[in-house]
Design a protein around this motif. Structure first.
Motif, mmCIF file in Angstrom:
data_model
loop_
_atom_site.group_PDB
_atom_site.id
_atom_site.type_symbol
_atom_site.label_atom_id
_atom_site.label_comp_id
_atom_site.label_asym_id
_atom_site.label_seq_id
_atom_site.Cartn_x
_atom_site.Cartn_y
_atom_site.Cartn_z
ATOM 1 N N LYS A 2 0.843 -1.195 0.000
ATOM 2 C CA LYS A 2 0.000 0.000 0.000
ATOM 3 C C LYS A 2 0.882 1.249 0.000
ATOM 4 C CE LYS A 2 -3.610 2.273 2.689
ATOM 5 N NZ LYS A 2 -3.086 3.534 3.084
ATOM 6 N N LEU A 3 0.530 2.205 -0.855
ATOM 7 C CA LEU A 3 1.219 3.482 -0.862
ATOM 8 C C LEU A 3 0.852 4.265 0.389
ATOM 9 C CD1 LEU A 3 0.779 4.658 -4.550
ATOM 10 C CD2 LEU A 3 2.866 3.826 -3.481
ATOM 11 N N VAL A 4 1.818 4.960 0.974
ATOM 12 C CA VAL A 4 1.558 5.812 2.117
ATOM 13 C C VAL A 4 0.989 7.126 1.596
ATOM 14 C CG1 VAL A 4 2.605 7.045 4.049
ATOM 15 C CG2 VAL A 4 3.397 4.750 3.472
ATOM 16 N N THR A 5 -0.099 7.567 2.190
ATOM 17 C CA THR A 5 -0.732 8.816 1.786
ATOM 18 C C THR A 5 -0.822 9.750 2.997
ATOM 19 O OG1 THR A 5 -2.959 8.065 2.338
ATOM 20 C CG2 THR A 5 -2.158 7.570 0.099
ATOM 21 N N ASN A 6 -1.188 10.990 2.758
ATOM 22 C CA ASN A 6 -1.392 11.922 3.864
ATOM 23 C C ASN A 6 -2.487 11.426 4.794
ATOM 24 O OD1 ASN A 6 0.552 13.830 3.059
ATOM 25 N ND2 ASN A 6 -0.854 14.667 1.570
ATOM 26 N N GLU A 7 -3.434 10.712 4.234
ATOM 27 C CA GLU A 7 -4.529 10.136 5.014
ATOM 28 C C GLU A 7 -3.989 9.191 6.098
ATOM 29 O OE1 GLU A 7 -8.365 7.275 4.030
ATOM 30 O OE2 GLU A 7 -7.355 8.316 2.413
ATOM 31 N N TYR A 34 -8.233 27.140 19.778
ATOM 32 C CA TYR A 34 -9.028 26.010 20.254
ATOM 33 C C TYR A 34 -8.176 24.986 21.007
ATOM 34 C CZ TYR A 34 -13.068 27.705 17.666
ATOM 35 O OH TYR A 34 -14.120 28.457 17.218
ATOM 36 N N LYS A 35 -6.958 24.756 20.566
ATOM 37 C CA LYS A 35 -6.077 23.830 21.282
ATOM 38 C C LYS A 35 -5.886 24.290 22.721
ATOM 39 C CE LYS A 35 -2.478 23.678 18.544
ATOM 40 N NZ LYS A 35 -1.225 23.366 17.861
ATOM 41 N N ARG A 36 -5.608 25.578 22.918
ATOM 42 C CA ARG A 36 -5.408 26.106 24.269
ATOM 43 C C ARG A 36 -6.660 25.933 25.123
ATOM 44 N NH1 ARG A 36 -2.690 30.143 21.496
ATOM 45 N NH2 ARG A 36 -4.457 31.580 21.632
ATOM 46 N N ILE A 37 -7.814 26.249 24.562
ATOM 47 C CA ILE A 37 -9.061 26.123 25.331
ATOM 48 C C ILE A 37 -9.300 24.676 25.746
ATOM 49 C CG2 ILE A 37 -11.592 26.173 25.137
ATOM 50 C CD1 ILE A 37 -11.280 28.771 23.557
ATOM 51 N N PHE A 38 -9.224 23.754 24.795
ATOM 52 C CA PHE A 38 -9.522 22.355 25.112
ATOM 53 C C PHE A 38 -8.482 21.751 26.051
ATOM 54 C CE2 PHE A 38 -11.919 22.507 20.934
ATOM 55 C CZ PHE A 38 -13.160 22.588 21.552
ATOM 56 N N ARG A 39 -7.235 22.139 25.923
ATOM 57 C CA ARG A 39 -6.206 21.634 26.846
ATOM 58 C C ARG A 39 -6.477 22.139 28.265
ATOM 59 N NH1 ARG A 39 -3.818 17.688 26.831
ATOM 60 N NH2 ARG A 39 -1.793 18.421 27.492
ATOM 61 N N ARG A 40 -6.895 23.397 28.393
ATOM 62 C CA ARG A 40 -7.250 23.942 29.716
ATOM 63 C C ARG A 40 -8.445 23.221 30.320
ATOM 64 N NH1 ARG A 40 -6.436 30.375 28.559
ATOM 65 N NH2 ARG A 40 -4.169 30.309 28.601
ATOM 66 N N LEU A 41 -9.321 22.715 29.469
ATOM 67 C CA LEU A 41 -10.484 21.961 29.944
ATOM 68 C C LEU A 41 -10.143 20.505 30.262
ATOM 69 C CD1 LEU A 41 -13.191 23.355 27.481
ATOM 70 C CD2 LEU A 41 -12.970 23.841 29.940
ATOM 71 N N GLY A 42 -8.882 20.124 30.055
ATOM 72 C CA GLY A 42 -8.443 18.771 30.399
ATOM 73 C C GLY A 42 -8.534 17.750 29.281
ATOM 74 N N TRP A 43 -8.807 18.217 28.064
ATOM 75 C CA TRP A 43 -8.866 17.292 26.939
ATOM 76 C C TRP A 43 -7.465 16.767 26.633
ATOM 77 C CZ3 TRP A 43 -12.945 18.126 22.659
ATOM 78 C CH2 TRP A 43 -14.180 18.481 23.228
ATOM 79 N N LYS A 44 -7.380 15.574 26.093
ATOM 80 C CA LYS A 44 -6.111 14.887 25.839
ATOM 81 C C LYS A 44 -5.743 14.917 24.364
ATOM 82 C CE LYS A 44 -6.136 13.745 30.140
ATOM 83 N NZ LYS A 44 -5.559 14.695 31.036
ATOM 84 N N ILE A 45 -4.460 15.100 24.106
ATOM 85 C CA ILE A 45 -3.976 15.070 22.725
ATOM 86 C C ILE A 45 -3.944 13.631 22.239
ATOM 87 C CG2 ILE A 45 -1.979 15.480 21.225
ATOM 88 C CD1 ILE A 45 -1.390 17.958 22.924
ATOM 89 N N ILE A 46 -4.562 13.413 21.090
ATOM 90 C CA ILE A 46 -4.516 12.116 20.418
ATOM 91 C C ILE A 46 -4.193 12.388 18.955
ATOM 92 C CG2 ILE A 46 -6.190 11.107 22.026
ATOM 93 C CD1 ILE A 46 -8.242 11.206 19.652
ATOM 94 N N THR A 47 -4.268 11.364 18.127
ATOM 95 C CA THR A 47 -4.089 11.551 16.687
ATOM 96 C C THR A 47 -5.291 10.967 15.949
ATOM 97 O OG1 THR A 47 -3.009 9.439 16.189
ATOM 98 C CG2 THR A 47 -1.590 11.250 16.972
ATOM 99 N N THR A 48 -5.353 11.259 14.674
ATOM 100 C CA THR A 48 -6.446 10.719 13.862
ATOM 101 C C THR A 48 -6.423 9.195 13.835
ATOM 102 O OG1 THR A 48 -5.049 11.144 11.924
ATOM 103 C CG2 THR A 48 -6.808 12.723 12.376
ATOM 104 N N GLU A 118 -11.475 11.114 1.717
ATOM 105 C CA GLU A 118 -12.857 11.547 1.475
ATOM 106 C C GLU A 118 -13.830 10.986 2.503
ATOM 107 O OE1 GLU A 118 -16.010 11.903 -2.198
ATOM 108 O OE2 GLU A 118 -14.024 11.082 -2.561
ATOM 109 N N LYS A 119 -13.684 9.721 2.860
ATOM 110 C CA LYS A 119 -14.621 9.071 3.775
ATOM 111 C C LYS A 119 -14.604 9.738 5.152
ATOM 112 C CE LYS A 119 -13.896 5.071 5.717
ATOM 113 N NZ LYS A 119 -13.536 3.706 5.943
ATOM 114 N N ASN A 120 -13.423 9.907 5.733
ATOM 115 C CA ASN A 120 -13.327 10.506 7.065
ATOM 116 C C ASN A 120 -13.611 12.006 7.035
ATOM 117 O OD1 ASN A 120 -12.769 8.028 8.155
ATOM 118 N ND2 ASN A 120 -10.563 8.327 8.153
#
Length: 129
Positions: A2-7, A34-48, A118-120
């Motif tokens: 499989k080719l690696v894509t940005n997806e 938005y990153k600053r606001i959500f981090r202050r609210l205790g949200w966690k960094i994840i990835t797609t 496109e799907k996501n």
């Protein structure tokens, strides 16, 4: 093979640890704010890569796509110290027509479809501004 894509790239997101809400960090669309606001609210960094696209509610903010694209390309010139190229070509219509037709320079001018596929991309709930 499989080719690696940005997806396939694990793009940054921020998840509420107490719900199924996920904010997709989208460049040139107030993402630092938005990153600053959500981090202050205790949200966690994840990835797609950690999103369950069938269960999580993914949302983000988007501005006019054409403005986002053009600002993203111009940012590339500033980030890589190439502003002199913009200044030297300030009166060169062909130069600006050329850069306005560039698909993308880096993640700041990349389309949502290119980022996520496109799907996501079609599953994101958008706040438009």
């Amino acid at each position: 093979m499989k080719l690696v894509t940005n997806e396939d790239t694990p793009w940054m997101c921020i998840k509420d640890p107490n719900s199924n809400l996920v904010y997709w960090v989208h460049s040139k669309c107030a993402c630092s704010f938005y990153k600053r606001i959500f981090r202050r609210l205790g949200w966690k960094i994840i990835t797609t890569k950690e999103i369950d696209w069938g269960k999580n509610v993914v949302f983000s903010f988007i501005r006019d796509p054409l403005k986002k694209h053009r600002l993203g390309i111009i940012e590339w010139f500033y980030y890589f110290g190439k502003v002199h190229l913009l200044e030297e070509n300030a009166n060169n219509q062909d130069f600006f027509e050329m850069i306005s037709n560039i698909v993308y320079m880096d993640i700041h001018s990349m389309s949502i479809k290119e980022h996520l596929g496109e799907k996501n991309a079609s599953k994101i709930i958008w706040k438009i501004g």
